[in-house]
Design a protein around this motif. Structure first.
Motif, PDB file in Angstrom:
ATOM      1  N   TYR A  68       0.836  -1.205   0.000  1.00  0.00           N
ATOM      2  CA  TYR A  68       0.000   0.000   0.000  1.00  0.00           C
ATOM      3  C   TYR A  68       0.874   1.260   0.000  1.00  0.00           C
ATOM      4  CZ  TYR A  68      -3.829  -3.185   1.142  1.00  0.00           C
ATOM      5  OH  TYR A  68      -4.757  -4.192   1.118  1.00  0.00           O
ATOM      6  N   LEU A  69       1.960   1.221   0.757  1.00  0.00           N
ATOM      7  CA  LEU A  69       2.876   2.367   0.792  1.00  0.00           C
ATOM      8  C   LEU A  69       3.498   2.590  -0.573  1.00  0.00           C
ATOM      9  CD1 LEU A  69       4.434   4.572   2.285  1.00  0.00           C
ATOM     10  CD2 LEU A  69       6.085   2.818   2.991  1.00  0.00           C
ATOM     11  N   ARG A  70       3.842   1.506  -1.263  1.00  0.00           N
ATOM     12  CA  ARG A  70       4.444   1.638  -2.593  1.00  0.00           C
ATOM     13  C   ARG A  70       3.454   2.253  -3.574  1.00  0.00           C
ATOM     14  NH1 ARG A  70       6.560  -3.715  -5.471  1.00  0.00           N
ATOM     15  NH2 ARG A  70       4.284  -4.069  -5.476  1.00  0.00           N
ATOM     16  N   GLN A  71       2.177   1.901  -3.486  1.00  0.00           N
ATOM     17  CA  GLN A  71       1.178   2.498  -4.367  1.00  0.00           C
ATOM     18  C   GLN A  71       1.014   3.993  -4.081  1.00  0.00           C
ATOM     19  OE1 GLN A  71      -2.513   0.274  -4.819  1.00  0.00           O
ATOM     20  NE2 GLN A  71      -1.474  -1.620  -4.179  1.00  0.00           N
ATOM     21  N   VAL A  72       1.121   4.368  -2.803  1.00  0.00           N
ATOM     22  CA  VAL A  72       1.068   5.799  -2.466  1.00  0.00           C
ATOM     23  C   VAL A  72       2.231   6.535  -3.110  1.00  0.00           C
ATOM     24  CG1 VAL A  72       1.251   7.458  -0.581  1.00  0.00           C
ATOM     25  CG2 VAL A  72      -0.213   5.445  -0.321  1.00  0.00           C
ATOM     26  N   LYS A  73       3.423   5.952  -3.057  1.00  0.00           N
ATOM     27  CA  LYS A  73       4.604   6.589  -3.645  1.00  0.00           C
ATOM     28  C   LYS A  73       4.456   6.707  -5.163  1.00  0.00           C
ATOM     29  CE  LYS A  73       7.808   4.981  -0.049  1.00  0.00           C
ATOM     30  NZ  LYS A  73       8.988   4.137   0.242  1.00  0.00           N
ATOM     31  N   GLN A  74       3.935   5.664  -5.800  1.00  0.00           N
ATOM     32  CA  GLN A  74       3.745   5.724  -7.245  1.00  0.00           C
ATOM     33  C   GLN A  74       2.770   6.837  -7.621  1.00  0.00           C
ATOM     34  OE1 GLN A  74       2.455   1.789  -8.321  1.00  0.00           O
ATOM     35  NE2 GLN A  74       4.511   0.895  -8.193  1.00  0.00           N
ATOM     36  N   ALA A  75       1.698   6.968  -6.871  1.00  0.00           N
ATOM     37  CA  ALA A  75       0.718   8.020  -7.161  1.00  0.00           C
ATOM     38  C   ALA A  75       1.314   9.406  -6.955  1.00  0.00           C
ATOM     39  CB  ALA A  75      -0.516   7.829  -6.273  1.00  0.00           C
ATOM     40  N   LEU A  76       2.168   9.563  -5.943  1.00  0.00           N
ATOM     41  CA  LEU A  76       2.817  10.856  -5.701  1.00  0.00           C
ATOM     42  C   LEU A  76       3.727  11.224  -6.862  1.00  0.00           C
ATOM     43  CD1 LEU A  76       3.713  10.582  -1.906  1.00  0.00           C
ATOM     44  CD2 LEU A  76       1.917  11.965  -2.940  1.00  0.00           C
ATOM     45  N   ARG A  77       4.439  10.237  -7.411  1.00  0.00           N
ATOM     46  CA  ARG A  77       5.309  10.517  -8.570  1.00  0.00           C
ATOM     47  C   ARG A  77       4.471  10.971  -9.767  1.00  0.00           C
ATOM     48  NH1 ARG A  77       7.459   5.367  -7.190  1.00  0.00           N
ATOM     49  NH2 ARG A  77       9.393   5.502  -6.007  1.00  0.00           N
ATOM     50  N   LYS A  78       3.340  10.305  -9.998  1.00  0.00           N
ATOM     51  CA  LYS A  78       2.530  10.599 -11.174  1.00  0.00           C
ATOM     52  C   LYS A  78       1.856  11.960 -11.078  1.00  0.00           C
ATOM     53  CE  LYS A  78       1.540   5.747 -12.189  1.00  0.00           C
ATOM     54  NZ  LYS A  78       0.481   4.703 -12.274  1.00  0.00           N
ATOM     55  N   ILE A  79       1.433  12.346  -9.884  1.00  0.00           N
ATOM     56  CA  ILE A  79       0.704  13.613  -9.734  1.00  0.00           C
ATOM     57  C   ILE A  79       1.557  14.789 -10.195  1.00  0.00           C
ATOM     58  CG2 ILE A  79      -0.157  15.256  -8.014  1.00  0.00           C
ATOM     59  CD1 ILE A  79      -1.436  12.986  -6.544  1.00  0.00           C
ATOM     60  N   GLY A  80       2.833  14.832  -9.778  1.00  0.00           N
ATOM     61  CA  GLY A  80       3.694  15.948 -10.171  1.00  0.00           C
ATOM     62  C   GLY A  80       3.879  16.035 -11.666  1.00  0.00           C
ATOM     63  N   VAL A  81       4.122  14.877 -12.318  1.00  0.00           N
ATOM     64  CA  VAL A  81       4.314  14.856 -13.770  1.00  0.00           C
ATOM     65  C   VAL A  81       3.042  15.271 -14.499  1.00  0.00           C
ATOM     66  CG1 VAL A  81       4.873  13.383 -15.732  1.00  0.00           C
ATOM     67  CG2 VAL A  81       6.102  13.087 -13.574  1.00  0.00           C
ATOM     68  N   ILE A  82       1.898  14.728 -14.071  1.00  0.00           N
ATOM     69  CA  ILE A  82       0.626  15.051 -14.733  1.00  0.00           C
ATOM     70  C   ILE A  82       0.289  16.530 -14.569  1.00  0.00           C
ATOM     71  CG2 ILE A  82      -1.859  14.629 -14.677  1.00  0.00           C
ATOM     72  CD1 ILE A  82      -1.226  11.758 -13.848  1.00  0.00           C
ATOM     73  N   ALA A  83       0.549  17.088 -13.380  1.00  0.00           N
ATOM     74  CA  ALA A  83       0.259  18.517 -13.156  1.00  0.00           C
ATOM     75  C   ALA A  83       1.107  19.394 -14.070  1.00  0.00           C
ATOM     76  CB  ALA A  83       0.509  18.863 -11.693  1.00  0.00           C
ATOM     77  N   LEU A  84       2.388  19.072 -14.198  1.00  0.00           N
ATOM     78  CA  LEU A  84       3.255  19.863 -15.064  1.00  0.00           C
ATOM     79  C   LEU A  84       2.816  19.765 -16.529  1.00  0.00           C
ATOM     80  CD1 LEU A  84       6.770  19.096 -13.511  1.00  0.00           C
ATOM     81  CD2 LEU A  84       5.573  21.285 -13.502  1.00  0.00           C
ATOM     82  N   ARG A  85       2.441  18.558 -16.961  1.00  0.00           N
ATOM     83  CA  ARG A  85       1.984  18.396 -18.344  1.00  0.00           C
ATOM     84  C   ARG A  85       0.693  19.174 -18.594  1.00  0.00           C
ATOM     85  NH1 ARG A  85       2.741  11.945 -19.768  1.00  0.00           N
ATOM     86  NH2 ARG A  85       5.024  11.881 -19.709  1.00  0.00           N
ATOM     87  N   ASN A  86      -0.214  19.133 -17.625  1.00  0.00           N
ATOM     88  CA  ASN A  86      -1.462  19.884 -17.791  1.00  0.00           C
ATOM     89  C   ASN A  86      -1.207  21.386 -17.918  1.00  0.00           C
ATOM     90  OD1 ASN A  86      -3.428  17.896 -17.882  1.00  0.00           O
ATOM     91  ND2 ASN A  86      -3.620  17.762 -15.676  1.00  0.00           N
ATOM     92  N   VAL A  87      -0.261  21.893 -17.148  1.00  0.00           N
ATOM     93  CA  VAL A  87       0.058  23.324 -17.210  1.00  0.00           C
ATOM     94  C   VAL A  87       0.650  23.678 -18.571  1.00  0.00           C
ATOM     95  CG1 VAL A  87       1.551  25.124 -16.264  1.00  0.00           C
ATOM     96  CG2 VAL A  87       0.329  23.582 -14.725  1.00  0.00           C
ATOM     97  N   VAL A  88       1.565  22.835 -19.075  1.00  0.00           N
ATOM     98  CA  VAL A  88       2.176  23.079 -20.385  1.00  0.00           C
ATOM     99  C   VAL A  88       1.116  23.018 -21.485  1.00  0.00           C
ATOM    100  CG1 VAL A  88       3.815  22.190 -22.077  1.00  0.00           C
ATOM    101  CG2 VAL A  88       4.447  22.260 -19.669  1.00  0.00           C
TER     102      VAL A  88
END
Length: 399
Positions: free
Chosen positions: A116-136
């Motif tokens: 469960y902790l690993r899934q939380v970490k994976q989601a945290l990595r994806k959120i930053g990338v997706i947010a930056l792409r959405n802004v661009v």
């Protein structure tokens, strides 16, 4: 519909047909990708195209082909050329983090807690990338909409819709920041904190902060664009009303345009100034040369002498004979349009093109060089070369 039985089979299929898939991806915005051209890219092996259709990599619509939505979205996201702003991805990952935090706190088994902790970490990595792409993507869409949309009403509606997207992304960024700051899940971030999780949170906060600053600038840009549209649309509407009144010959009776123009002191309404060159009286009284010049001018103005112009000799009839010389010019723009509509390489297309007259091999080389120098942005210049009559040339195809 078939499905891939393994990752190896999927990667092997994509690698084997990379030439066709690359062309389909580059021309994804073109309405039609001809089946015959695709057949040429797979060395006229129709079974290869059939396999791609069976595995739902490519969809066939009549005589046209296109990438399946799943693979198209995958390629766009990996290559970072996706134009769709989908804030729901961020919200999904936020909800995923919250659910896995609940599972983590309720789980007693250390192995399952770590998953469960690993899934939380994976989601945290994806959120930053997706947010930056959405802004661009948001910034690019706003700029393209303002510069390329010809209809003012549609342009305004699109910009307002993109502003709503911006507000949604900004809200989700703040929600994510509150989540990783431990305001909502204090227990989890105290109990589960390790070096990797702390590092991910620091990186994510930096990414969210960058997104926040860019979204503020995007908001300012949208406001500026909307103000420009409002001003331009207002000016156009006034011009239409003035044009209508002018056509009805009611402009002076129904408006105060005469008074407004009378009060306007703009330079454009001022008469053109003249700067006459007046000779000083002192110079006329003392300079003998000035007096002689004045006498010559006065004499020329008052002279009644008529001079007879000499008559030229008659023009010979040979010069009056009409001589017509025809020459067929090669229109490079038409050659370019024909080449873009074909699937052949540039050199063979030029050699076999019908110019309306006989063209030598040296002229074909000249046309080839001219086409490459003028329309290189429309061509795909490959690293492959070929020879023809001791002349080496690059293999060039339309994009």
């Amino acid at each position: 519909m078939k499905t891939f039985s393994s990752i190896q089979q999927l990667l092997a299929t994509l690698s084997r047909e990379q030439k066709l898939l690359s062309e389909l991806f580059e021309k994804r915005k073109i309405l039609s990708f001809n089946y015959d051209y695709a057949l040429e890219l797979v060395d006229f092996d129709a079974d290869k195209i059939t396999a791609l259709v069976d595995y739902a990599v490519v969809r066939q619509n009549g005589n046209n082909l296109e990438l399946d939505d799943v693979f198209l979205q995958f390629f766009e996201q990996v290559m970072e050329v996706n134009e769709e702003i989908n804030a729901s991805y961020i919200n999904e990952h936020i909800q995923n983090i919250k659910q896995n935090i609940i599972y983590y706190l309720q789980e007693n088994n250390e192995g399952r807690k770590y998953s469960y902790l690993r899934q939380v970490k994976q989601a945290l990595r994806k959120i930053g990338v997706i947010a930056l792409r959405n802004v661009v993507d948001l910034n690019r869409n706003i700029d393209n909409t303002f510069k390329n949309e010809p209809n003012y009403k549609i342009k305004q509606t699109k910009l307002e819709h993109l502003d709503d997207k911006r507000a949604t992304v900004y809200k989700l960024i703040n929600e994510t920041d509150a989540l990783v700051s431990g305001e909502d899940e204090v227990t989890f971030f105290r109990v589960a904190a390790d070096e990797e999780l702390n590092r991910l949170i620091v990186v994510l906060k930096l990414q969210l902060n960058e997104c926040r600053h860019n979204l503020i600038d995007i908001q300012r840009q949208i406001i500026e664009y909307l103000n420009r549209i409002k001003h331009h649309s207002g000016v156009i509407e006034k011009l239409r009303q003035i044009k209508y009144l002018k056509d009805q010959f009611e402009l002076r009776s129904k408006t105060d345009i005469k008074a407004i123009l009378a009060e306007n002191t703009a330079v454009v309404f001022e008469p053109n100034p003249t700067y006459p060159l007046n000779i000083p009286l002192d110079q006329l009284q003392t300079d003998s040369d000035a007096l002689n010049i004045i006498r010559k001018v006065a004499k020329g103005k008052h002279s009644n002498v008529k001079t007879n112009q000499p008559m030229a000799e008659g023009i010979s009839d040979e010069y009056l004979e009409t001589q017509v010389q025809e020459e067929i010019q090669i229109n490079l723009d038409e050659v370019k349009n024909g080449f873009l509509a074909s699937g052949n390489n540039l050199f063979d297309f030029i050699v076999n093109y019908d110019y309306g007259r006989e063209v030598t091999f040296d002229e074909c080389i000249t046309i080839y060089c001219q086409m490459v120098s003028q329309y290189d942005t429309l061509f795909k210049i490959t690293d492959a070369y070929n020879n023809r009559q001791d002349v080496e040339f690059a293999m060039i195809y339309p994009k």
